[in-house]
Design a protein around this motif. Structure first.
Motif, mmCIF file in Angstrom:
data_model
loop_
_atom_site.group_PDB
_atom_site.id
_atom_site.type_symbol
_atom_site.label_atom_id
_atom_site.label_comp_id
_atom_site.label_asym_id
_atom_site.label_seq_id
_atom_site.Cartn_x
_atom_site.Cartn_y
_atom_site.Cartn_z
ATOM 1 N N ALA A 75 0.849 -1.201 0.000
ATOM 2 C CA ALA A 75 0.000 0.000 0.000
ATOM 3 C C ALA A 75 0.878 1.241 0.000
ATOM 4 C CB ALA A 75 -0.938 -0.009 1.199
ATOM 5 N N CYS A 76 0.308 2.349 0.496
ATOM 6 C CA CYS A 76 0.964 3.649 0.405
ATOM 7 C C CYS A 76 2.337 3.663 1.071
ATOM 8 C CB CYS A 76 0.074 4.728 1.009
ATOM 9 S SG CYS A 76 -1.368 4.145 1.882
ATOM 10 N N CYS A 77 2.541 2.919 2.139
ATOM 11 C CA CYS A 77 3.849 2.870 2.784
ATOM 12 C C CYS A 77 4.928 2.409 1.807
ATOM 13 C CB CYS A 77 3.828 1.916 3.965
ATOM 14 S SG CYS A 77 3.300 2.686 5.489
ATOM 15 N N GLY A 103 2.694 -1.617 4.487
ATOM 16 C CA GLY A 103 1.321 -1.479 4.009
ATOM 17 C C GLY A 103 0.403 -2.464 4.687
ATOM 18 N N ARG A 104 -0.898 -2.293 4.431
ATOM 19 C CA ARG A 104 -1.862 -3.180 5.084
ATOM 20 C C ARG A 104 -1.856 -4.542 4.425
ATOM 21 N NH1 ARG A 104 -3.631 1.371 3.332
ATOM 22 N NH2 ARG A 104 -4.439 1.410 1.210
ATOM 23 N N GLY A 131 4.917 1.065 9.326
ATOM 24 C CA GLY A 131 3.670 1.814 9.224
ATOM 25 C C GLY A 131 2.593 1.297 10.153
ATOM 26 N N CYS A 154 -0.421 0.480 9.595
ATOM 27 C CA CYS A 154 -1.247 -0.628 9.115
ATOM 28 C C CYS A 154 -0.587 -1.976 9.343
ATOM 29 C CB CYS A 154 -1.524 -0.461 7.630
ATOM 30 S SG CYS A 154 -2.623 0.883 7.296
ATOM 31 N N CYS A 195 2.211 7.090 9.627
ATOM 32 C CA CYS A 195 1.248 6.823 8.567
ATOM 33 C C CYS A 195 1.388 7.852 7.461
ATOM 34 C CB CYS A 195 -0.169 6.842 9.114
ATOM 35 S SG CYS A 195 -1.417 6.585 7.842
ATOM 36 N N PRO A 196 2.288 7.682 6.519
ATOM 37 C CA PRO A 196 3.365 6.691 6.514
ATOM 38 C C PRO A 196 4.557 7.213 7.301
ATOM 39 C CG PRO A 196 3.458 7.962 4.518
ATOM 40 C CD PRO A 196 2.298 8.502 5.299
HETATM 41 S S1 SF4 Z 1 0.239 3.219 7.610
HETATM 42 FE FE1 SF4 Z 1 -0.694 4.875 6.401
HETATM 43 S S2 SF4 Z 1 0.727 5.162 4.677
HETATM 44 FE FE2 SF4 Z 1 1.159 3.146 5.577
HETATM 45 S S3 SF4 Z 1 -0.086 1.681 4.428
HETATM 46 FE FE3 SF4 Z 1 -1.262 2.315 6.210
HETATM 47 S S4 SF4 Z 1 -2.530 4.008 5.470
HETATM 48 FE FE4 SF4 Z 1 -0.870 3.733 3.991
#
Ligand code: SF4
Lengths: 207, 163
Positions: free
Chosen positions: A34-36, A72-73, A99, A101, A130-131
């Motif tokens: 994911a975004c991380c 990421g998740r 992160g 998640c 996050c992140p």
């Molecule tokens: S911690 Fe935040 S940036 Fe990282 S995967 Fe989760 S939502 Fe995305």
């Protein structure tokens, strides 16, 4: 010692020598879901330059790496894949959970998202955020190196002591209440998750 | 623009039409759904199924049916759009598949099945698409708890010594 050491020779323990070598050549497995993952890429890119710490060799085959970075998740469907990748990595291996998640499920407290990968695989280092900023991940890698140098043994004996699951209880009591509540509602149709007790009560409530 | 009266005459039933911000919607009983859609496709040029989804009306104010299934159609050449809605109910939510009309319905119907448990008769391969195969519930139904029923915790735990 009676015999003096010649110049340019020093003595150390095998464990320390192995850990020193390992800690300076951590090869990460980027498990970026994911975004991380974007921040993980930024960490490896030129500005933050993970290569300064000897960890720039991202390997996309688990057989070739020794540091799993979960960025990421992780959802229900992905978790068996993550576990398989972890099992495929050769010893010695470490894991960074990057992160909110990956550490705890973050804001995604829903039916499909695993609430922290440490419930199901062993984690060495947690990175909050996050992140997390690339600096935070760099700090985690540096801490990881320190940990490897401090505790590492050449045969990986230190891992054998960690024989209990490390995450929180996979099943909190609240979850049981949710199951009970859900079964009170009549589901009807072909819901296989319904217990017989729930069916009886549900039929009474909704007639 | 497809006239409602033409469709009503052809099918001999009352169709309800409504508009909301330029969206034209036609409600049709489930029994006539397939005929209406295939007529819209063959006679009125709606050659694209833009999207299809479902809504769970459990505890919704004034709702009489449990699920609404929504088809959004587009006539690519004329630029006309229409939304066709139908209703299905428990315990046997079932609709004819429109896979034979628009191939794009394949995954959309699988998704609606996966999330709401609505069965599409005649679909060539009606399996779950998003959730794992062994998942037992339909998570977008309103009577399914947001946090699930513990499915997300149903995995073996790997310890460090054991891996
Ligand atoms: S911690 Fe935040 S940036 Fe990282 S995967 Fe989760 S939502 Fe995305």
């Amino acid at each position: 010692m009676a015999v003096g050491l010649p110049e340019n020779v020093f003595m150390t323990k095998l464990d320390a020598a192995a850990s020193w070598a390992r800690s300076n050549s951590l090869w990460p497995m980027p498990f970026a879901t994911a975004c991380c993952g974007i921040e993980l890429m930024a960490t490896a890119a030129s500005r933050h330059d993970l290569a300064r710490f000897g960890a720039e060799v991202m390997r996309f085959s688990p057989r070739q790496c020794d540091l799993l970075i979960v960025a990421g998740r992780v959802v229900m469907k992905m978790l068996p894949v993550l576990q398989r990748i972890w099992l495929q990595m050769p010893e010695p291996k470490w894991c960074i959970s990057m992160g909110a998640c990956a550490c705890s499920g973050g804001v995604f407290d829903t039916y499909a998202v695993v609430q922290g990968v440490d419930r199901f695989i062993p984690v060495d280092m947690y990175v909050p955020g996050c992140p997390p900023r690339p600096e935070q991940l760099l700090a985690a890698v540096i801490d990881m190196q320190a940990k490897v140098r401090r505790t590492g043994t050449v045969m990986g004996k230190e891992f054998m002591a960690r024989d209990t699951p490390m995450g929180p209880e996979p099943f909190e009591s609240e979850e049981r209440y949710r199951i009970q509540d859900a079964n009170l509602v009549q589901l009807g149709g072909f819901s296989a998750a319904m217990t017989s007790a729930g069916m009886k009560r549900g039929a009474g409530n909704h007639g | 623009m497809v006239e409602l009266s033409v469709l009503q005459q052809r099918f001999g039933i009352e169709l309800v039409e409504s508009t909301f911000r330029d969206n034209r919607r036609i409600d049709v009983p489930a029994a006539k759904l397939f005929d209406l859609l295939s007529c819209l496709k063959s006679d009125h040029g709606f050659n694209t199924l833009i999207d299809m989804t479902a809504v769970d009306y459990l505890e919704y104010e004034g709702a009489t049916d449990r699920f609404g299934v929504v088809y959004m159609l587009l006539d690519v050449f004329g630029g006309e759009r229409v939304i066709v809605r139908t209703a299905v109910n428990l315990p046997d939510p079932k609709l004819p598949s429109v896979y034979s009309l628009w191939r794009g319905a394949d995954w959309m119907e699988r998704e609606v099945f996966d999330m709401f448990g609505i069965v599409f008769d005649g679909h060539p391969d009606l399996r779950r698409i998003l959730m794992p195969e062994e998942f037992a519930a339909f998570p977008l139904r309103k009577d399914y708890p947001l946090k699930g029923r513990g499915e997300r915790h149903n995995f073996p735990v790997i310890t460090r010594a054991g891996s």
